[in-house]
Enzyme design. Structure first.
Site, PDB file in Angstrom:
ATOM      1  N   GLN A 162      64.385  35.737  17.307  1.00 48.21           N
ATOM      2  CA  GLN A 162      64.051  36.944  17.113  1.00 48.21           C
ATOM      3  C   GLN A 162      64.345  38.153  17.513  1.00 48.21           C
ATOM      4  OE1 GLN A 162      59.221  36.270  15.347  1.00 48.21           O
ATOM      5  NE2 GLN A 162      59.999  35.366  17.392  1.00 48.21           N
ATOM      6  N   HIS A 203      66.595  38.228  13.038  1.00 49.00           N
ATOM      7  CA  HIS A 203      66.145  39.941  13.018  1.00 49.00           C
ATOM      8  C   HIS A 203      67.495  41.009  13.287  1.00 49.00           C
ATOM      9  CE1 HIS A 203      61.502  39.156  13.114  1.00 49.00           C
ATOM     10  NE2 HIS A 203      62.403  38.789  11.741  1.00 49.00           N
TER      11      HIS A 203
HETATM   12  P1  OAD Z   1      55.771  40.749  20.766  1.00 51.58           P
HETATM   13  O1  OAD Z   1      55.678  41.571  21.332  1.00 51.58           O
HETATM   14  O2  OAD Z   1      54.921  40.643  19.155  1.00 51.58           O
HETATM   15  O3  OAD Z   1      56.002  39.463  21.352  1.00 51.58           O
HETATM   16  C1  OAD Z   1      55.908  39.589  23.025  1.00 51.58           C
HETATM   17  C2  OAD Z   1      55.597  37.822  23.487  1.00 51.58           C
HETATM   18  O4  OAD Z   1      56.137  37.850  24.381  1.00 51.58           O
HETATM   19  C3  OAD Z   1      53.552  38.117  23.717  1.00 51.58           C
HETATM   20  O5  OAD Z   1      53.984  36.493  23.508  1.00 51.58           O
HETATM   21  C4  OAD Z   1      53.791  38.356  25.318  1.00 51.58           C
HETATM   22  O6  OAD Z   1      53.064  37.543  25.433  1.00 51.58           O
HETATM   23  C5  OAD Z   1      54.967  37.108  26.033  1.00 51.58           C
HETATM   24  N1  OAD Z   1      55.415  37.642  26.911  1.00 51.58           N
HETATM   25  C6  OAD Z   1      55.455  38.688  27.684  1.00 51.58           C
HETATM   26  N2  OAD Z   1      56.322  39.024  28.801  1.00 51.58           N
HETATM   27  C7  OAD Z   1      56.709  37.797  28.668  1.00 51.58           C
HETATM   28  C8  OAD Z   1      57.850  36.939  29.626  1.00 51.58           C
HETATM   29  N3  OAD Z   1      57.637  37.652  30.929  1.00 51.58           N
HETATM   30  N4  OAD Z   1      57.970  35.679  29.332  1.00 51.58           N
HETATM   31  C9  OAD Z   1      57.291  35.250  28.502  1.00 51.58           C
HETATM   32  N5  OAD Z   1      57.004  35.944  27.620  1.00 51.58           N
HETATM   33  C10 OAD Z   1      56.130  37.026  27.454  1.00 51.58           C
HETATM   34  O7  OAD Z   1      57.856  39.771  20.874  1.00 51.58           O
HETATM   35  P2  OAD Z   1      57.745  39.230  18.855  1.00 51.58           P
HETATM   36  O8  OAD Z   1      56.875  38.227  18.663  1.00 51.58           O
HETATM   37  O9  OAD Z   1      59.454  38.870  19.677  1.00 51.58           O
HETATM   38  O10 OAD Z   1      60.797  42.513  14.719  1.00 51.58           O
HETATM   39  O11 OAD Z   1      57.888  40.086  18.009  1.00 51.58           O
HETATM   40  C11 OAD Z   1      58.806  39.701  16.416  1.00 51.58           C
HETATM   41  C12 OAD Z   1      59.243  40.755  15.952  1.00 51.58           C
HETATM   42  O12 OAD Z   1      58.572  42.449  16.536  1.00 51.58           O
HETATM   43  C13 OAD Z   1      59.970  41.834  16.786  1.00 51.58           C
HETATM   44  O13 OAD Z   1      61.904  40.861  16.523  1.00 51.58           O
HETATM   45  C14 OAD Z   1      60.672  42.694  16.221  1.00 51.58           C
HETATM   46  C15 OAD Z   1      59.263  43.093  16.326  1.00 51.58           C
HETATM   47  O14 OAD Z   1      58.690  44.702  15.891  1.00 51.58           O
HETATM   48  C16 OAD Z   1      61.616  43.268  14.355  1.00 51.58           C
HETATM   49  O15 OAD Z   1      62.177  44.857  14.341  1.00 51.58           O
HETATM   50  C17 OAD Z   1      62.259  43.348  13.385  1.00 51.58           C
END
Ligand code: OAD
Length: 225
Positions: free
Chosen positions: A86, A104
């Site tokens: 993503q 994305h």
């Molecule tokens: P999120 O910010 O929603 O989630 C981030 C995830 O990473 C959470 O589950 C955290 O617990 C985890 N996390 C934090 N630090 C970490 C680390 N050091 N190692 C591993 N995991 C860690 O991000 P996404 O799920 O990517 O879309 O969000 C999905 C979409 O929402 C993105 O692609 C973006 C956003 O709006 C668009 O902009 C279209």
């Protein structure tokens, strides 16, 4: 050779210093989605949207892949690997992953605002002369790579999910496209929404840079043919 499909989100790049979206220090704590990540924002607030993505680009260029990206790339030595991400950064590619599908969009490209299929590198002239726009899937827009990603998910023998809250659809539903019984390993120190996962699930509550190299070792032990 077993096939591993790796599905990643912003958390895999957090250990490279790039902010996630929904954590307490994430981008959506400082910005409103409707101000920077919608077609309406681009139409009415172009400078703000362009400025937001220029900032993301500068941060991406200053960042380096971390041990998590590297462990994912290293799996290609022993497995067939496809990455579905993503993320709009290029850290998987810079770590050496050879098959990466961006759901994305990508910060390294721009696209025509008239024809979504006309995508060009940042420094290239506008392919059809129309105004360029970020090559980013905004909220409210279709996700053209989803079908292809779902097709790839169906071919997995093992799925690995790293650093995604599993909150944004349709991307989050990719965990439902793996065949029944296929093991899913999730690396995330937080609380991703795993409620939709029906397959055998192993949750590794660690940061990507720590948990992903550990998981890579375990996958080799269990599944390397
Ligand atoms: P999120 O910010 O929603 O989630 C981030 C995830 O990473 C959470 O589950 C955290 O617990 C985890 N996390 C934090 N630090 C970490 C680390 N050091 N190692 C591993 N995991 C860690 O991000 P996404 O799920 O990517 O879309 O969000 C999905 C979409 O929402 C993105 O692609 C973006 C956003 O709006 C668009 O902009 C279209």
């Amino acid at each position: 050779m077993k096939k591993i499909v790796v599905f990643t989100g912003a958390g895999v790049s957090a250990d490279s210093g790039l902010a996630t979206f929904r954590d307490s220090d994430g981008l959506w704590a400082s910005y409103r989605i409707e101000d920077v990540c919608t077609p309406e924002a681009l139409a009415h607030n172009r400078a703000t949207v362009i400025g937001f993505y220029n900032m993301r680009r500068r941060e991406m260029l200053a960042a380096q892949p971390n041990a998590g990206h590297e462990a994912i790339a290293g799996l290609e030595r022993d497995f067939e690997v496809e990455v579905l991400t993503q993320n709009v950064d290029d850290l998987h590619e810079r770590a050496g992953s050879s098959k990466v599908t961006h759901l994305h969009g990508e910060l390294t490209c721009l696209r025509s605002s008239r024809n979504p299929d006309l995508v060009a590198p940042l420094d290239a002239p506008a392919p059809d002369g129309a105004l360029l726009r970020p090559h980013i899937v905004f909220f409210g827009e279709a996700v053209p790579m989803f079908e292809r990603a779902a097709q790839i998910a169906r071919t997995a023998d093992i799925m690995v999910v790293v650093g995604t809250s599993l909150a944004v659809y349709p991307a989050a539903s990719l965990v439902r496209y793996v065949r029944p019984g296929i093991p899913i390993y999730v690396v995330d120190p937080g609380n991703p929404d795993t409620a939709g996962i029906r397959n055998p699930l192993t949750l590794i509550r660690k940061r990507a840079a720590e948990g992903m190299p550990e998981l890579a070792a375990l996958l080799r032990e269990r599944y390397k043919g």
